[in-house]
Design an enzyme around this catalytic site. Sequence first.
Site, PDB file in Angstrom:
ATOM      1  CE1 TYR A 141      -3.252  -2.776   0.007  1.00  0.00           C
ATOM      2  CE2 TYR A 141      -3.999  -2.057   2.145  1.00  0.00           C
ATOM      3  CZ  TYR A 141      -4.129  -2.888   1.056  1.00  0.00           C
ATOM      4  OH  TYR A 141      -5.140  -3.815   1.009  1.00  0.00           O
ATOM      5  CE  LYS A 192       0.528 -17.569  -3.097  1.00  0.00           C
ATOM      6  NZ  LYS A 192      -0.349 -18.746  -2.998  1.00  0.00           N
ATOM      7  CG  ASP A 224      -2.841 -19.961  -1.089  1.00  0.00           C
ATOM      8  OD1 ASP A 224      -2.056 -19.833  -0.121  1.00  0.00           O
ATOM      9  OD2 ASP A 224      -2.543 -20.593  -2.110  1.00  0.00           O
ATOM     10  CG  ASP A 248      -7.409  -4.039   3.741  1.00  0.00           C
ATOM     11  OD1 ASP A 248      -8.417  -3.950   4.447  1.00  0.00           O
ATOM     12  OD2 ASP A 248      -7.221  -3.337   2.728  1.00  0.00           O
ATOM     13  CG  ASP A 252     -12.784  -6.041   5.908  1.00  0.00           C
ATOM     14  OD1 ASP A 252     -12.518  -5.615   7.055  1.00  0.00           O
ATOM     15  OD2 ASP A 252     -13.105  -5.291   4.975  1.00  0.00           O
TER      16      ASP A 252
END
Length: 366
Positions: A141, A192, A224, A248, A252
């Site tokens: 980000y 990852k 994943d 993030d 959620d």
Amino acid sequence: MSHKILLLPGDGIGPEVVAEALKVMQCLEEKFGLAVEIQGAMIGGCAYDACGKPLPDETMHLAQEADAILLGAVGGPQWEHLDISRRPEKGLLGLRSDLGLFANLRPAVCYPALADKSPLNAELVKGLDIMMVRELTGGIYFGTPRGIRTLENGERQGINTLVYNESEIERIGRLAFAIAGTRKGQLVSVDKANVLECTELWRDVMSEISKDYPDVTLQHMYVDNAAMQLVRAPKQFDVMVTTNMFGDILSDCVSVATGSIGMLPSASLDAAGKGLYEPIHGSAPDIACRGIANPLASILSVAMMLRYSLHETKLAEIVEYAVDRVLQNGYRTADIFIEGTTEVGTDEMGDKVVSALHQCTLRRAS
Ligand code: NAD
């Protein structure tokens, strides 16, 4: 010593839910001797309307002076036409970055009394209690180069950069290990590493620092797989730590499993433990000024503030216990209402928590 608390109610339902959190703090002052100095200031759309800036200098100054900040929510349709630099959300982003809040803590707790509100099977989520620790100021980000450019052949190309320095990974890692040490002692680091070198480094650093936390078991998991496991068997997790973007998305994802967005608090911490505490929900303009918003996420944000910035762990437990009692006694705001329970408004829900606090003793919650 008195703790300096800054209240930033903000927009929409923000002031309604923060008012109930304030009642709880005042009860803790009167009944349990919590020493706090509380001030209020403006942020978001209301600040823009009053002085043309979503984060006024005075608010920033008070935030810097405070030991902890309790925020309601910012934003609403009336400010959506503004240039992005003046939007309410910009005020919140400015506060987070100017205060150096690098760690975002998002607990996902499913109270047994609310398990039937979850889209997942009640048995999968009853008693769920995960702490998601997300790196907040680095990663893709913020990495550069970034942007959209046009190549020589006229095709456009979008670029973002995933970058972490060792020290940034170590800083968030040590906080996550320390938190895991106060809970069940199980930390899952999500990356990852099979595809992204940056998260290969993430995995290495997490393994290196794990040697300093012999009471915590570290497990690495690919993102994943973590997403699948959060839906398949979420109760296997205690504390999870991950990068800005993975956090993030995963935070959620797990929040939905708990039954209502109106129940979930969060904390964003700096290196010295100062924090910004806020519900995960927004300003909910669709229900603002109707007295029906659920104030429990804001009240539970006070509990997080007590635990992580004020180091008043017993008082944090008492607030969480009081919320649990109110739910077990069948009181519900509209968002968590189910047949056979008693519907209450924002104000009454705050009063019920205060009454439950009055029935608590320090020893009882310990
Ligand atoms: P939202 O979280 O405000 O609302 C989503 C849905 O959840 C709505 O139906 C709302 O009524 C409900 N809801 C939210 N909080 C609730 C509560 N405490 N009790 C009962 N129901 C509740 O998200 P949105 O509608 O996408 O955004 C509305 C505004 O809030 C936008 O301007 C957005 O930018 C802003 N926002 C602010 C923050 C923040 O301040 N941290 C976070 C997210 C969104």
